[in-house]
Motif scaffolding. Structure first.
Motif, PDB file in Angstrom:
ATOM      1  N   ASP A  94      -2.797  -2.667   8.108  1.00  0.00           N
ATOM      2  CA  ASP A  94      -2.073  -2.172   6.931  1.00  0.00           C
ATOM      3  C   ASP A  94      -2.405  -0.779   6.426  1.00  0.00           C
ATOM      4  O   ASP A  94      -1.523   0.050   6.252  1.00  0.00           O
ATOM      5  CB  ASP A  94      -2.330  -3.117   5.767  1.00  0.00           C
ATOM      6  N   GLY A 107      -8.301  -3.602  -5.635  1.00  0.00           N
ATOM      7  CA  GLY A 107      -7.616  -2.393  -6.092  1.00  0.00           C
ATOM      8  C   GLY A 107      -6.348  -2.739  -6.849  1.00  0.00           C
ATOM      9  O   GLY A 107      -6.101  -2.219  -7.943  1.00  0.00           O
ATOM     10  N   ALA A 143       3.408  -8.021   1.025  1.00  0.00           N
ATOM     11  CA  ALA A 143       3.884  -7.615   2.354  1.00  0.00           C
ATOM     12  C   ALA A 143       5.149  -8.404   2.680  1.00  0.00           C
ATOM     13  O   ALA A 143       5.413  -9.456   2.088  1.00  0.00           O
ATOM     14  CB  ALA A 143       2.830  -7.868   3.435  1.00  0.00           C
ATOM     15  N   PRO A 178      -2.463 -11.197  -4.983  1.00  0.00           N
ATOM     16  CA  PRO A 178      -3.221 -11.458  -3.754  1.00  0.00           C
ATOM     17  C   PRO A 178      -4.265 -10.355  -3.584  1.00  0.00           C
ATOM     18  O   PRO A 178      -3.900  -9.184  -3.505  1.00  0.00           O
ATOM     19  CB  PRO A 178      -2.150 -11.371  -2.654  1.00  0.00           C
ATOM     20  N   LYS A 217       0.821  -1.212   0.000  1.00  0.00           N
ATOM     21  CA  LYS A 217       0.000   0.000   0.000  1.00  0.00           C
ATOM     22  C   LYS A 217       0.857   1.265   0.000  1.00  0.00           C
ATOM     23  O   LYS A 217       0.426   2.309  -0.465  1.00  0.00           O
ATOM     24  CB  LYS A 217      -0.971  -0.017   1.170  1.00  0.00           C
TER      25      LYS A 217
END
Ligand SMILES: *Cc1c(COP(=O)(O)O)cnc(C)c1O
Length: 471
Positions: A144, A260, A419, A255, A113
């Motif tokens: 997150d 988005g 991540a 994932p 992100k």
């Protein structure tokens, strides 16, 4: 470039108008009127560019109300090796023959992100200064998104962040990441309650239009077009690293939660980037996998949303999915409304299984999907450690499992690493018996002084806190 609403509102807007907005006035999502096309000559030129310049080229196609020199400076200031840990910004490494991991998680909060949020922070600061305006971002997080927003907005002029989180329910690492920020403009609010309480508070405050206007309340949620646009760039960057020339197709596995990230892949593909397949990887919350297998989109109730070990993909509905469906139904806003307003409103589902549009999801738009479970996740983490001496986080593990189910001979498969494993240490310990290493800059953060206020799960208390801290 003008932007329209997926639900057919007649207004057209420019980029900076929608930058600070959420949904369109009719409840739809903003999309560009058309996708700029990128030819092979342009791809050849872009292949040579450093990430920040590539970002500028792509963003310029969608943003024509910021002077080019300013936009270029914003990109250069955002995508630096200091912030993202390497010259490549999103380095690609081959895991096994034909399967690659694209690292999107080396930004300040160790999750993808940051790729979009860091840009958003700089765009917000720029646009607010230009307007002489201020914005107070109110959000709810269980990890997150909240930390990515805080690290993007810290120290930015004209912006304050009020981030609610459920008291004591985030991992110690995530708490430390957020609460150790000492910036004046960042406010952590630990709410005595669960994540849903935080979300309800945010909704209630946003629904109080008087309060919202007086205190200039805004959000940074995943439906923001600028976030999606920023994510388009790393599909190009991944493509260039996985190929030696611009005639080779590449597939991506993503994932997915709110759709988005993979929607940005769809935009890249619509622009002409040679993407073969876009694999949507889900966990047990398989709303999206169900759609791509059956043509039925069935929103889940809160009670049917599982808490999993890839928590950033725990969704009951996918908030960006409407953008893709708009393209899928040939940009027919009436049809889109009948699905998202009438059908979802009445029965929380719509069914495209019998319609030609559904076939196009795979045939014309290149979508495939898979789902994985906790057991799959642990097995993939162990296998990746054992065979390749590489640690992956649980979300990336969901991606790897899905990727292997959709390989095409001769087509590189790029799995987006969303991540770093340290963010989800408990699951890594469960899989491997030990904690993953943490980057040096995060050594000992749990012991740093914390800046957080504790408030009851009460809308008025949160409003009072915001009012007090807004002068
Ligand atoms: C947000 C997030 C996702 C899901 O991304 P969407 O854009 O919501 O599909 C996946 N993995 C991680 C680690 C995330 O933080």
């Amino acid at each position: 470039m003008n932007y329209l609403s997926t639900r057919g509102h007649p207004d057209r807007k420019r980029f900076c108008e929608i930058l600070l907005e959420g949904l369109a006035p009719d409840g739809g999502l903003y999309l560009p009127e058309h996708y700029p096309q990128v030819d092979t000559a342009t791809l050849a030129k872009w292949r040579e560019l450093p990430y920040a310049e590539l970002a500028f080229e792509i963003l310029s196609l969608y943003i024509d109300d910021i002077p080019p020199a300013d936009l270029k400076a914003i990109c250069a200031k955002t995508y630096t090796p200091e912030v993202f840990g390497s010259e490549e910004i999103v380095p690609l490494r081959e895991l096994e023959d034909g399967v690659y991991l694209e690292a999107l998680s080396n930004g300040p909060t160790l999750a993808f992100k940051d790729m979009a949020m860091q840009l958003l922070g700089n765009l917000f600061e720029y646009e607010l200064a230009r307007r002489g305006a201020e914005l107070n971002i109110l959000g709810a997080t269980s990890g997150d998104t909240g930390s990515a927003a805080e690290y993007a907005m810290r120290g930015k002029k004209g912006v304050r962040v009020f981030m609610t989180s459920p008291d004591g329910r985030m991992s110690p690492f995530q708490q430390a990441q957020m609460f150790s920020l000492q910036d004046e403009n960042i406010h952590n609010i630990a709410v005595t309650g669960v994540f849903d309480d935080c979300q309800d508070i945010v909704k209630a405050v946003s629904n109080d239009l008087g309060f919202k206007r007086k205190y200039r309340i805004g959000t940074v949620n995943s439906i923001n077009w600028a976030r999606l646009l920023a994510q388009v760039v790393y599909y190009f960057a991944g493509y260039f690293q996985a190929t030696a020339s611009n005639d080779k197709p590449v597939s991506f596995t993503v994932p997915s939660g709110n759709f988005g990230n993979v929607c940005a892949g769809h935009v890249a593909r619509m622009m002409g980037l040679p993407i073969h397949t876009l694999v949507v990887a889900t966990n047990e919350n398989d709303v999206l996998d169900e759609f791509f297998r059956t043509g039925i989109y069935r929103v889940r109730a809160a009670a049917d949303t599982h808490e999993t070990s890839s928590p950033s993909m725990d969704i009951s509905k996918a908030s960006n999915f409407e953008r893709f469906v708009f393209d899928l139904v040939g940009r027919d806003a009436g049809k889109l409304r009948s699905l998202f307003v009438d059908d979802l409103g009445r029965q929380a589902r719509f069914d495209l299984s019998g319609e030609p549009a559904f076939k196009q999801a795979a045939e014309r738009f290149g979508f495939k999907s898979s789902r994985s479970t906790h057991a799959d996740r642990l097995a993939t983490i162990r296998d990746t450690d054992k065979r390749f001496a590489t640690l992956v986080d649980p979300h990336t593990a969901d991606g790897l499992k899905a990727a292997r189910e959709h390989l095409t001979p001769g087509v590189p498969m790029v799995v987006l690493e969303t991540a770093l494993p340290i963010k989800f240490a408990a699951t890594l310990v469960e899989a491997l018996g030990h904690e993953p290493a943490r980057p040096a800059r995060f050594e000992g953060i749990e012991a740093l002084p914390k800046r957080v206020v504790k408030l009851p799960a009460d809308v008025e208390a949160v409003k009072a806190y915001i009012a007090q801290n807004c002068d």
